[in-house]
Design a protein around this motif. Structure first.
Motif, PDB file in Angstrom:
ATOM      1  N   ILE A 122      -0.307  -3.496  -9.470  1.00  0.00           N
ATOM      2  CA  ILE A 122       0.681  -3.319  -8.401  1.00  0.00           C
ATOM      3  C   ILE A 122       0.090  -3.448  -7.011  1.00  0.00           C
ATOM      4  O   ILE A 122       0.837  -3.556  -6.031  1.00  0.00           O
ATOM      5  CB  ILE A 122       1.394  -1.960  -8.529  1.00  0.00           C
ATOM      6  CG1 ILE A 122       0.428  -0.811  -8.209  1.00  0.00           C
ATOM      7  CG2 ILE A 122       2.009  -1.781  -9.904  1.00  0.00           C
ATOM      8  CD1 ILE A 122       1.092   0.546  -8.122  1.00  0.00           C
ATOM      9  N   GLY A 123      -1.227  -3.407  -6.908  1.00  0.00           N
ATOM     10  CA  GLY A 123      -1.869  -3.546  -5.601  1.00  0.00           C
ATOM     11  C   GLY A 123      -2.526  -2.259  -5.140  1.00  0.00           C
ATOM     12  O   GLY A 123      -2.142  -1.154  -5.532  1.00  0.00           O
ATOM     13  N   ARG A 124      -3.538  -2.423  -4.282  1.00  0.00           N
ATOM     14  CA  ARG A 124      -4.292  -1.270  -3.797  1.00  0.00           C
ATOM     15  C   ARG A 124      -3.463  -0.439  -2.822  1.00  0.00           C
ATOM     16  O   ARG A 124      -3.513   0.790  -2.819  1.00  0.00           O
ATOM     17  CB  ARG A 124      -5.574  -1.734  -3.097  1.00  0.00           C
ATOM     18  CG  ARG A 124      -6.640  -2.350  -4.020  1.00  0.00           C
ATOM     19  CD  ARG A 124      -6.240  -3.709  -4.568  1.00  0.00           C
ATOM     20  NE  ARG A 124      -7.354  -4.450  -5.116  1.00  0.00           N
ATOM     21  CZ  ARG A 124      -7.582  -4.684  -6.388  1.00  0.00           C
ATOM     22  NH1 ARG A 124      -6.764  -4.162  -7.304  1.00  0.00           N
ATOM     23  NH2 ARG A 124      -8.600  -5.413  -6.763  1.00  0.00           N
ATOM     24  N   ARG A 125      -2.688  -1.111  -1.953  1.00  0.00           N
ATOM     25  CA  ARG A 125      -1.911  -0.405  -0.939  1.00  0.00           C
ATOM     26  C   ARG A 125      -0.871   0.519  -1.579  1.00  0.00           C
ATOM     27  O   ARG A 125      -0.730   1.690  -1.196  1.00  0.00           O
ATOM     28  CB  ARG A 125      -1.215  -1.412  -0.028  1.00  0.00           C
ATOM     29  CG  ARG A 125      -0.363  -0.793   1.087  1.00  0.00           C
ATOM     30  CD  ARG A 125       0.233  -1.886   1.969  1.00  0.00           C
ATOM     31  NE  ARG A 125       1.032  -1.329   3.058  1.00  0.00           N
ATOM     32  CZ  ARG A 125       2.325  -1.059   2.975  1.00  0.00           C
ATOM     33  NH1 ARG A 125       2.976  -1.286   1.819  1.00  0.00           N
ATOM     34  NH2 ARG A 125       2.982  -0.557   4.009  1.00  0.00           N
ATOM     35  N   ALA A 126      -0.149   0.005  -2.555  1.00  0.00           N
ATOM     36  CA  ALA A 126       0.873   0.818  -3.223  1.00  0.00           C
ATOM     37  C   ALA A 126       0.248   2.031  -3.905  1.00  0.00           C
ATOM     38  O   ALA A 126       0.823   3.130  -3.904  1.00  0.00           O
ATOM     39  CB  ALA A 126       1.633  -0.028  -4.242  1.00  0.00           C
ATOM     40  N   MET A 127      -0.927   1.845  -4.479  1.00  0.00           N
ATOM     41  CA  MET A 127      -1.596   2.952  -5.151  1.00  0.00           C
ATOM     42  C   MET A 127      -2.055   4.013  -4.152  1.00  0.00           C
ATOM     43  O   MET A 127      -1.941   5.221  -4.402  1.00  0.00           O
ATOM     44  CB  MET A 127      -2.775   2.439  -5.967  1.00  0.00           C
ATOM     45  CG  MET A 127      -3.496   3.521  -6.763  1.00  0.00           C
ATOM     46  SD  MET A 127      -2.391   4.451  -7.864  1.00  0.00           S
ATOM     47  CE  MET A 127      -1.837   3.148  -8.964  1.00  0.00           C
ATOM     48  N   ILE A 128      -2.578   3.576  -3.007  1.00  0.00           N
ATOM     49  CA  ILE A 128      -3.031   4.522  -1.989  1.00  0.00           C
ATOM     50  C   ILE A 128      -1.855   5.364  -1.479  1.00  0.00           C
ATOM     51  O   ILE A 128      -1.967   6.583  -1.316  1.00  0.00           O
ATOM     52  CB  ILE A 128      -3.722   3.774  -0.834  1.00  0.00           C
ATOM     53  CG1 ILE A 128      -5.084   3.246  -1.310  1.00  0.00           C
ATOM     54  CG2 ILE A 128      -3.899   4.668   0.392  1.00  0.00           C
ATOM     55  CD1 ILE A 128      -5.763   2.305  -0.331  1.00  0.00           C
ATOM     56  N   ILE A 129      -0.721   4.728  -1.244  1.00  0.00           N
ATOM     57  CA  ILE A 129       0.470   5.456  -0.775  1.00  0.00           C
ATOM     58  C   ILE A 129       0.933   6.461  -1.835  1.00  0.00           C
ATOM     59  O   ILE A 129       1.240   7.623  -1.519  1.00  0.00           O
ATOM     60  CB  ILE A 129       1.600   4.463  -0.445  1.00  0.00           C
ATOM     61  CG1 ILE A 129       1.207   3.618   0.785  1.00  0.00           C
ATOM     62  CG2 ILE A 129       2.914   5.185  -0.196  1.00  0.00           C
ATOM     63  CD1 ILE A 129       2.119   2.435   1.024  1.00  0.00           C
TER      64      ILE A 129
END
Length: 434
Positions: A83-90
């Protein structure tokens, strides 16, 4: 407009405002990680006094959080590769903020352990994702430094939380510390949403929905040519199974030594971060000085991480990490020869310098060792399995302290795994890791 190569143009650029924004946000999120992990250590004495909780019981609470971090690193990092790094960080920031704030409401050791488990899920996923996206945005020549700098946010958050925890506890009690930490974490979410860009490497090589549009927007910010079409991917069936790829013939031996090194250093690091305030208190230091002992440890850690990042770029990751860890083992073995609060704090600062400097270097090793398609999985599983050691360390520490072991004798016991970790790091063999 052009067709993009599979090699990210980020590798050959100087840092742009977009890259500085990514590094800054990841540094901030690791600060929150450090704060959210250490808050239980800083409040342990007050909680124990209020509830009558013995050291072995708190070892279980510490390990519950670390178990959550292990599960988060291993379970959420493969999702970040989809899903991507940004989505996981959020997502992880949301989990951390809500669970830490809710910890202020717990009324029992069992509920405290459960909330530490939940917050650990977010912390584990966060650490893997921030290290990964930083590695994918940093220029190749300075990648090790920038990854180390971002992870250095962890001890900075631990230091700042230590500086304020003593006064908050004195004025409002230990529950207020959790409430403040959780609210601060949630307040950072708008900054992440606005300032953090998705990894360009991820968009080019995973190619999720709207990847071309999103990649071109990033390329314009990087002042690079945009694309008409995405690069053609080689159909690699094995790459579709990220976890299996970690244990392929090419990765198996380096992965084994990385996991071994991390298990050993995690056991020692989390024994130290979990029990230093309690051990220092047992030596006769006041509660305030005992809390500040953890702060001094983390100040040393921050300096050590930056020093390691600089030295690794000059002398190589593996040799630098090994030197840091062997030096730390010697300091821990010789801890019993120092006396007095001043020298105790000095040696704790030097131990933090060495163990955290060496430990954080392993994030850079993992980020270099694995390709983009499995990088978050590789970093997450390395940190997740390493945290099995982190679970063991505080539990063993609780048993030792409960059995009457002194601070110096406890440190001597944990010098051995640090030494083993340094040796295992030297045995990691890969053309991508110097």
């Amino acid at each position: 407009m052009t067709t993009a190569p599979l090699t990210s143009p980020v590798e050959s650029t100087r840092l742009t405002p977009l890259q500085y924004a990514v590094v800054s946000i990841c540094f901030l999120m690791n600060m929150l990680d450090g704060m959210d992990v250490m808050v239980i250590s800083y409040t342990a004495t007050s909680i124990g006094a209020e509830w009558g909780v013995a050291a072995p019981q708190f070892g279980i609470v510490f390990s519950a959080g670390l178990l959550g971090m292990a599960i988060g690193g291993m379970g959420l990092s493969p999702i970040a590769d989809r899903i991507g790094r940004r989505a996981m960080i959020i997502s992880c920031a949301g989990i951390m903020g809500v669970s830490i704030a809710a910890t202020s409401l717990v009324q029992s050791v069992e509920m405290l352990g459960f909330m530490r488990l939940i917050s650990g899920l977010g912390i584990g996923g966060m650490l893997a994702s921030t290290a990964t996206i930083t590695a994918e945005y940093a220029p190749k020549k300075t990648k090790d430094f920038w990854v180390s700098l971002v992870v250095a946010g962890y001890p900075v958050g631990a230091v700042l939380s230590g500086l304020v925890s003593a006064s908050i506890i004195a004025e409002s009690g230990w529950r207020a510390v959790f409430l403040v930490a959780g609210c601060i974490t949630l307040l950072t979410l708008p900054f992440v949403l606005i300032l953090l860009s998705e990894s360009l490497d991820f968009l080019l090589k995973a190619q999720p929905a709207n990847a071309l549009f999103r990649a071109n927007r990033i390329l314009r910010q990087l002042k690079q040519p945009t694309m008409t079409v995405l690069p053609v991917l080689v159909d690699d069936h094995q790459a579709k199974s990220s976890i299996n790829k970690l244990l392929s013939s090419a990765q198996r031996i380096p992965t084994f030594w990385l996991w071994t090194a991390l298990f050993m250093v995690f056991a020692t690091l989390y024994f130290l971060t979990s029990w230093i305030p309690k051990l220092a208190s047992n030596t006769g230091l006041s509660l305030e000085l005992a809390i500040y002992s953890g702060t001094i440890f983390n100040v040393g850690a921050f300096v050590g991480i930056l020093t390691q990042g600089y030295l690794s770029s000059r002398f190589g990751l593996r040799r630098t990490i090994c030197g840091f860890l062997i030096g730390t083992a010697a300091l821990m073995a010789g801890f019993g020869f120092v006396s007095g609060s001043f020298w105790t704090l000095v040696i704790l600062g030097l131990i933090g310098f060495g163990v955290q400097g060496g430990f954080v270097g392993m994030y850079a090793v993992a980020a270099r060792l694995y390709p983009t398609q499995i990088r978050a999985t590789g970093v997450g599983w390395a940190m997740g399995l390493g945290r099995v050691g982190a679970i063991v360390g505080p539990l063993v520490g609780g048993v030792l302290i409960g059995s009457g072991f002194s601070m110096s004798l406890s440190f001597l016991c944990f010098a051995a795994p640090v030494l083993i970790s340094g040796i295992a790091t030297l045995l990691i063999s890969s053309t991508d890791v110097s």
